[in-house]
Design a protein around this motif. Structure first.
Motif, PDB file in Angstrom:
ATOM      1  N   GLY A 179       0.821  -1.212   0.000  1.00 23.28           N
ATOM      2  CA  GLY A 179       0.000   0.000   0.000  1.00 23.28           C
ATOM      3  C   GLY A 179       0.854   1.261   0.000  1.00 23.28           C
ATOM      4  N   TRP A 180       1.927   1.253   0.824  1.00 24.99           N
ATOM      5  CA  TRP A 180       2.808   2.421   0.858  1.00 24.99           C
ATOM      6  C   TRP A 180       3.495   2.628  -0.489  1.00 24.99           C
ATOM      7  CZ3 TRP A 180       2.743   6.330   3.899  1.00 24.99           C
ATOM      8  CH2 TRP A 180       2.303   6.208   5.220  1.00 24.99           C
ATOM      9  N   ILE A 181       3.907   1.564  -1.123  1.00 26.49           N
ATOM     10  CA  ILE A 181       4.568   1.678  -2.436  1.00 26.49           C
ATOM     11  C   ILE A 181       3.596   2.253  -3.465  1.00 26.49           C
ATOM     12  CG2 ILE A 181       5.558   0.362  -4.334  1.00 26.49           C
ATOM     13  CD1 ILE A 181       6.759  -1.513  -2.220  1.00 26.49           C
ATOM     14  N   ILE A 182       2.354   1.760  -3.467  1.00 23.95           N
ATOM     15  CA  ILE A 182       1.350   2.279  -4.402  1.00 23.95           C
ATOM     16  C   ILE A 182       1.100   3.768  -4.144  1.00 23.95           C
ATOM     17  CG2 ILE A 182      -1.080   2.142  -5.077  1.00 23.95           C
ATOM     18  CD1 ILE A 182      -0.913  -0.886  -4.524  1.00 23.95           C
ATOM     19  N   PHE A 183       0.991   4.125  -2.856  1.00 19.64           N
ATOM     20  CA  PHE A 183       0.767   5.543  -2.504  1.00 19.64           C
ATOM     21  C   PHE A 183       1.925   6.405  -3.004  1.00 19.64           C
ATOM     22  CE2 PHE A 183       1.747   8.960   0.512  1.00 19.64           C
ATOM     23  CZ  PHE A 183       0.616   9.746   0.374  1.00 19.64           C
ATOM     24  N   GLU A 184       3.158   5.948  -2.783  1.00 21.31           N
ATOM     25  CA  GLU A 184       4.327   6.725  -3.223  1.00 21.31           C
ATOM     26  C   GLU A 184       4.355   6.835  -4.747  1.00 21.31           C
ATOM     27  OE1 GLU A 184       7.649   4.768  -1.541  1.00 21.31           O
ATOM     28  OE2 GLU A 184       7.251   5.437   0.515  1.00 21.31           O
ATOM     29  N   ASP A 185       3.995   5.744  -5.442  1.00 16.65           N
ATOM     30  CA  ASP A 185       3.978   5.792  -6.908  1.00 16.65           C
ATOM     31  C   ASP A 185       2.955   6.813  -7.411  1.00 16.65           C
ATOM     32  OD1 ASP A 185       5.953   3.968  -7.030  1.00 16.65           O
ATOM     33  OD2 ASP A 185       4.648   2.242  -7.444  1.00 16.65           O
ATOM     34  N   ILE A 186       1.760   6.814  -6.806  1.00 11.77           N
ATOM     35  CA  ILE A 186       0.720   7.777  -7.209  1.00 11.77           C
ATOM     36  C   ILE A 186       1.195   9.207  -6.937  1.00 11.77           C
ATOM     37  CG2 ILE A 186      -1.604   8.610  -6.715  1.00 11.77           C
ATOM     38  CD1 ILE A 186      -2.391   5.701  -6.128  1.00 11.77           C
ATOM     39  N   PHE A 187       1.775   9.418  -5.753  1.00 10.91           N
ATOM     40  CA  PHE A 187       2.273  10.750  -5.394  1.00 10.91           C
ATOM     41  C   PHE A 187       3.354  11.211  -6.365  1.00 10.91           C
ATOM     42  CE2 PHE A 187       5.299  13.435  -3.132  1.00 10.91           C
ATOM     43  CZ  PHE A 187       4.470  14.463  -2.690  1.00 10.91           C
ATOM     44  N   LEU A 188       4.295  10.307  -6.690  1.00  9.71           N
ATOM     45  CA  LEU A 188       5.354  10.661  -7.630  1.00  9.71           C
ATOM     46  C   LEU A 188       4.806  10.921  -9.027  1.00  9.71           C
ATOM     47  CD1 LEU A 188       8.156   8.145  -6.542  1.00  9.71           C
ATOM     48  CD2 LEU A 188       8.131  10.620  -6.211  1.00  9.71           C
ATOM     49  N   ALA A 189       3.812  10.151  -9.452  1.00 14.41           N
ATOM     50  CA  ALA A 189       3.225  10.357 -10.785  1.00 14.41           C
ATOM     51  C   ALA A 189       2.560  11.724 -10.867  1.00 14.41           C
ATOM     52  CB  ALA A 189       2.219   9.244 -11.077  1.00 14.41           C
ATOM     53  N   ILE A 190       1.805  12.082  -9.795  1.00 15.73           N
ATOM     54  CA  ILE A 190       1.154  13.397  -9.776  1.00 15.73           C
ATOM     55  C   ILE A 190       2.210  14.510  -9.781  1.00 15.73           C
ATOM     56  CG2 ILE A 190      -0.274  14.949  -8.405  1.00 15.73           C
ATOM     57  CD1 ILE A 190      -1.808  12.494  -7.430  1.00 15.73           C
ATOM     58  N   SER A 191       3.273  14.349  -8.979  1.00 17.04           N
ATOM     59  CA  SER A 191       4.336  15.358  -8.925  1.00 17.04           C
ATOM     60  C   SER A 191       5.019  15.514 -10.278  1.00 17.04           C
ATOM     61  CB  SER A 191       5.360  14.978  -7.858  1.00 17.04           C
ATOM     62  OG  SER A 191       4.758  14.927  -6.580  1.00 17.04           O
ATOM     63  N   CYS A 192       5.284  14.377 -10.938  1.00 21.25           N
ATOM     64  CA  CYS A 192       5.911  14.434 -12.261  1.00 21.25           C
ATOM     65  C   CYS A 192       5.011  15.155 -13.262  1.00 21.25           C
ATOM     66  CB  CYS A 192       6.242  13.031 -12.759  1.00 21.25           C
ATOM     67  SG  CYS A 192       7.579  12.228 -11.849  1.00 21.25           S
ATOM     68  N   GLN A 193       3.705  14.867 -13.197  1.00 25.33           N
ATOM     69  CA  GLN A 193       2.757  15.508 -14.115  1.00 25.33           C
ATOM     70  C   GLN A 193       2.722  17.012 -13.891  1.00 25.33           C
ATOM     71  OE1 GLN A 193       1.240  13.852 -16.520  1.00 25.33           O
ATOM     72  NE2 GLN A 193       0.287  15.728 -17.319  1.00 25.33           N
TER      73      GLN A 193
END
Length: 216
Positions: free
Chosen positions: A15-29
């Protein structure tokens, strides 16, 4: 921190990995969007600067970008020809260096008015050419600002009006001579014992001598 990990612990890490991936994807966008916006603004600014430079160089009158210290930052060829300096020579001078001494205080006052929010400045003043000749010019000045609205420098437009000033001076001298001649003629008429008068094309009296007044 435990010897035996439970299945829930694996789900927690996932769950933490998925959350970090979503956060990083939004930040990259967001970063990509911001960089694209910056690139567009930069391209628009470069296009605007290029258009300004073209208008600046091809203008039929003298133009210059002047700093707050009165130094010439940019000048076009028309202004160089007007004052007799090359571009490299003029950009090493200030407006004070080529301004007639009596007109310098007015120029400083105009600059202060522009910096304090005053409208564009339109004045007549005298410039001193490189060969020492004094020319009359009209100088229109604006305060230029950057994209954030902060004062950046002055933009001035200069037009040589020496011919007009010479024509105005000749007209004043001619009028003064005519007035003097008219006064002399009137004096002669008043002192003459003869009847003297001038009549226009409609037969009306324009001027009469004292003897003419006494006769009629």
């Amino acid at each position: 921190g435990v010897l035996i990990a439970s299945p829930l612990r694996s789900l927690e890490h996932a769950g933490w990995i998925i959350f970090e991936d979503i956060f990083l994807a939004i930040s990259c966008q967001r970063s990509i969007s911001e960089m694209r916006s910056i690139a567009n603004r930069t391209a628009a600014l470069e296009g605007s600067e290029q258009s300004f430079r073209q208008i600046f160089d091809e203008a039929p009158i003298g133009m210059a970008v002047v700093g707050f210290d009165e130094s010439f930052n940019q000048v076009n060829q028309v202004l160089c020809d007007m004052v007799g300096y090359t571009e490299s020579e003029l950009t090493k001078l200030t407006t004070v260096d080529i301004t007639f001494e009596e007109d310098i205080p007015q120029g400083k006052q105009n600059a202060q008015e522009l910096l304090t929010g005053g409208p564009r400045s339109l004045v007549e003043r005298r410039y001193i050419r490189k060969d020492g000749e004094i020319i009359w010019i009209t100088r229109t000045a604006w305060l230029m600002r950057d994209i954030e609205g902060n004062p950046r420098n002055f933009l001035i437009m200069v037009e040589d009006i020496s011919e007009r000033k010479r024509a105005e001076k000749a007209l004043r001298e001619s009028k003064r001579e005519l007035d003097a001649a008219h006064q002399a003629n009137q004096l002669i008429m008043d002192k003459s014992q003869d009847v003297i008068c001038t009549i226009n094309g409609e037969g009306r009296f324009v001027s009469v001598s004292l003897a003419c007044e006494q006769l009629w």
